[in-house]
Design an enzyme around this catalytic site. Sequence first.
Site, PDB file in Angstrom:
ATOM      1  N   HIS A  54      11.350  23.891  41.083  1.00 23.67           N
ATOM      2  CA  HIS A  54      12.379  23.954  40.033  1.00 23.67           C
ATOM      3  C   HIS A  54      11.914  23.029  38.915  1.00 23.67           C
ATOM      4  O   HIS A  54      12.085  21.819  39.006  1.00 23.67           O
ATOM      5  CB  HIS A  54      13.722  23.456  40.567  1.00 23.67           C
ATOM      6  CG  HIS A  54      14.231  24.223  41.756  1.00 23.67           C
ATOM      7  ND1 HIS A  54      15.159  25.232  41.644  1.00 23.67           N
ATOM      8  CD2 HIS A  54      13.954  24.115  43.078  1.00 23.67           C
ATOM      9  CE1 HIS A  54      15.430  25.716  42.857  1.00 23.67           C
ATOM     10  NE2 HIS A  54      14.715  25.053  43.744  1.00 23.67           N
ATOM     11  N   ASN A  86      17.084  28.911  38.438  1.00 26.33           N
ATOM     12  CA  ASN A  86      18.348  28.217  38.176  1.00 26.33           C
ATOM     13  C   ASN A  86      18.228  27.170  37.066  1.00 26.33           C
ATOM     14  O   ASN A  86      18.555  26.003  37.242  1.00 26.33           O
ATOM     15  CB  ASN A  86      18.902  27.583  39.463  1.00 26.33           C
ATOM     16  CG  ASN A  86      17.956  26.565  40.078  1.00 26.33           C
ATOM     17  OD1 ASN A  86      16.758  26.587  39.830  1.00 26.33           O
ATOM     18  ND2 ASN A  86      18.500  25.667  40.868  1.00 26.33           N
ATOM     19  N   HIS A 169      18.091  32.332  49.393  1.00 22.59           N
ATOM     20  CA  HIS A 169      18.565  31.017  49.824  1.00 22.59           C
ATOM     21  C   HIS A 169      19.614  31.349  50.878  1.00 22.59           C
ATOM     22  O   HIS A 169      20.718  31.789  50.560  1.00 22.59           O
ATOM     23  CB  HIS A 169      19.185  30.257  48.644  1.00 22.59           C
ATOM     24  CG  HIS A 169      19.734  28.914  49.023  1.00 22.59           C
ATOM     25  ND1 HIS A 169      19.227  27.730  48.535  1.00 22.59           N
ATOM     26  CD2 HIS A 169      20.755  28.566  49.847  1.00 22.59           C
ATOM     27  CE1 HIS A 169      19.905  26.714  49.048  1.00 22.59           C
ATOM     28  NE2 HIS A 169      20.835  27.190  49.842  1.00 22.59           N
ATOM     29  N   HIS A 213      13.019  27.820  52.382  1.00 25.63           N
ATOM     30  CA  HIS A 213      13.358  26.567  53.100  1.00 25.63           C
ATOM     31  C   HIS A 213      14.205  26.738  54.367  1.00 25.63           C
ATOM     32  O   HIS A 213      15.327  26.282  54.436  1.00 25.63           O
ATOM     33  CB  HIS A 213      14.013  25.544  52.165  1.00 25.63           C
ATOM     34  CG  HIS A 213      15.047  26.083  51.221  1.00 25.63           C
ATOM     35  ND1 HIS A 213      16.037  26.945  51.608  1.00 25.63           N
ATOM     36  CD2 HIS A 213      15.227  25.881  49.897  1.00 25.63           C
ATOM     37  CE1 HIS A 213      16.782  27.240  50.569  1.00 25.63           C
ATOM     38  NE2 HIS A 213      16.316  26.630  49.514  1.00 25.63           N
ATOM     39  N   ASP A 281      10.034  23.060  47.427  1.00 27.49           N
ATOM     40  CA  ASP A 281      11.398  23.003  46.895  1.00 27.49           C
ATOM     41  C   ASP A 281      11.537  21.776  45.993  1.00 27.49           C
ATOM     42  O   ASP A 281      12.530  21.053  46.059  1.00 27.49           O
ATOM     43  CB  ASP A 281      12.453  23.015  48.007  1.00 27.49           C
ATOM     44  CG  ASP A 281      13.863  23.249  47.457  1.00 27.49           C
ATOM     45  OD1 ASP A 281      13.999  23.651  46.285  1.00 27.49           O
ATOM     46  OD2 ASP A 281      14.830  23.009  48.208  1.00 27.49           O
ATOM     47  N   HIS A 285      15.980  15.554  40.305  1.00 31.15           N
ATOM     48  CA  HIS A 285      17.187  15.108  39.589  1.00 31.15           C
ATOM     49  C   HIS A 285      16.962  13.629  39.285  1.00 31.15           C
ATOM     50  O   HIS A 285      16.353  12.922  40.097  1.00 31.15           O
ATOM     51  CB  HIS A 285      18.433  15.227  40.474  1.00 31.15           C
ATOM     52  CG  HIS A 285      18.774  16.625  40.885  1.00 31.15           C
ATOM     53  ND1 HIS A 285      19.392  17.522  40.053  1.00 31.15           N
ATOM     54  CD2 HIS A 285      18.585  17.273  42.055  1.00 31.15           C
ATOM     55  CE1 HIS A 285      19.570  18.666  40.692  1.00 31.15           C
ATOM     56  NE2 HIS A 285      19.089  18.550  41.910  1.00 31.15           N
ATOM     57  N   ALA A 295      22.139  17.712  44.365  1.00 32.05           N
ATOM     58  CA  ALA A 295      21.387  18.009  45.588  1.00 32.05           C
ATOM     59  C   ALA A 295      19.965  18.413  45.232  1.00 32.05           C
ATOM     60  O   ALA A 295      19.764  19.272  44.385  1.00 32.05           O
ATOM     61  CB  ALA A 295      22.066  19.124  46.374  1.00 32.05           C
ATOM     62  N   GLY A 296      18.999  17.818  45.915  1.00 33.86           N
ATOM     63  CA  GLY A 296      17.603  18.222  45.710  1.00 33.86           C
ATOM     64  C   GLY A 296      16.674  17.031  45.698  1.00 33.86           C
ATOM     65  O   GLY A 296      17.062  15.928  45.306  1.00 33.86           O
TER      66      GLY A 296
HETATM   67  C1  NCD Z   1      17.879  22.967  44.245  1.00 33.14           C
HETATM   68  C2  NCD Z   1      17.982  22.494  42.805  1.00 33.14           C
HETATM   69  O1  NCD Z   1      18.382  21.349  42.578  1.00 33.14           O
HETATM   70  O2  NCD Z   1      17.640  23.275  41.902  1.00 33.14           O
HETATM   71  N1  NCD Z   1      18.535  22.009  45.085  1.00 33.14           N
HETATM   72  C3  NCD Z   1      18.321  21.810  46.393  1.00 33.14           C
HETATM   73  O3  NCD Z   1      19.037  21.009  46.986  1.00 33.14           O
HETATM   74  N2  NCD Z   1      17.356  22.431  47.057  1.00 33.14           N
HETATM   75  C4  NCD Z   1      18.492  24.313  44.367  1.00 33.14           C
HETATM   76  C5  NCD Z   1      18.103  25.047  45.593  1.00 33.14           C
HETATM   77  O4  NCD Z   1      16.922  25.382  45.787  1.00 33.14           O
HETATM   78  O5  NCD Z   1      18.983  25.348  46.389  1.00 33.14           O
HETATM   79 ZN    ZN Z   2      15.011  25.458  45.747  1.00 35.22          ZN
END
Ligand code: NCD
Ligand code: ZN
Length: 409
Positions: A54, A86, A169, A213, A281, A285, A295-296
């Site tokens: 991302h 996204n 997902h 994932h 993945d 952030h 989240a991520g």
């Molecule tokens: C991802 C994101 O922040 O774009 N976040 C995550 O927790 N993996 C979105 C995603 O891949 O679900």
């Molecule tokens: Zn992702």
Amino acid sequence: MIIRNAKFYQGGKVVSKDILIEKGKIAGIGKFKGEGIDAKGLFAFPGLIDPHVHLRDPGLTHKEDFKSGTRAALAGGVTTVLDMPNTKPPATTAKAFKAKLQLAKKSAVCDYGLHFGATKNNFPEVKKAKPNSIKLYMGESTGKLLVDDIYSIWKHFALFPKNKPLIVHAEDEETLNAMKKMKGERGAIAEKIAVEKARLIAEQTGRVVYFAHTTTFEAVHLAKIWERSVVEVAPHHLFLSQDKDGGRLGKFSKVYPPLRSEAERRELWGALYYVDTVGSDHAPHTAADKRAGAAGFPGLETTLALFLDAYNKGMIELPWIINRMAENPARIFGLGSKGRLEKGYDGDITLVDLDEKWTVRAEDFESKCGWSPYERFKLKGRVNKVILRGNLVVDNSKVIKEAKGKRVL
Ligand code: NCD
Ligand code: ZN
């Protein structure tokens, strides 16, 4: 360009030969005269392909952008990234997809492709944009690209070309909502239910389905009941767990799907034979965004090194890494010139020092996000040099040059 003295796998055996690159392609493997890069002590992999990143461009560029994200890729040994839809706006219309391609063309410094995003009704847009892959969120995650009703899921499965990867997902929205009410958590059962739904609909429609994932041994096996299922794992579900790391990381431990228990983490290692790809993945952030509940995890600059460290601990073999992080992503996404150290393939090479010990420090990373869930992990095995279509772009573990990234998907 000639790369000398590196070791690498050729036909299942470790060899030490020169690799000749001409006009960006591998022109020969053997013994060649002329100036070269000395790669003594290094092991060569095909340039890695990360099918799940991302890079946040456009719209969320305080977290990452095509330039910083592709520099992070190179630093991590990745020469091709496939970016998720996204963003802001999301890549769910032909227009937004095209605009995003322009941004990548301008700024990406490694090779790239973009996944198109599914919505509940953008069937005409998918047709118009003709993407080579689409991503469908069965449960809500960052960006709210939710397709949670069976009718829309089924229709995308039926309409999108059967041999092209449709990435899911797999967390079931209804189950997530129920679990939130009952237990206040996002449990592994939501993944199993989503995998079952998607797998059954994939069987009915006879299509390739790519499970992003996957977090548990059971989910991998449920997915693999259908022969055209492709299964990805992310490093954090293999190297981190709620029990082991949740307390240490606090709010920074939030990721979708969540970190699982230590028992589930260990079991997932037992499913690796059936897993087809590793996707980092990479979902950066900022620290402020994490404190506010995002989240991520970032992952591009640590994924390969974590697996090299696991190799040094006897937990995994190098051919598994090469297969799941280069050969298989190239085959699955139809990247014909990528993923192999063979004559005729792109001159993308990741040279690692299998013995170098180093400590993860996010402040040294290229990613804009500025933190890592693996901060202060001591790892053995590190990316030393990276070559992108014949350009030496990483040397001594640092990005030293920016070459223009090329679209591959
Ligand atoms: C991802 C994101 O922040 O774009 N976040 C995550 O927790 N993996 C979105 C995603 O891949 O679900
Ligand atoms: Zn992702």
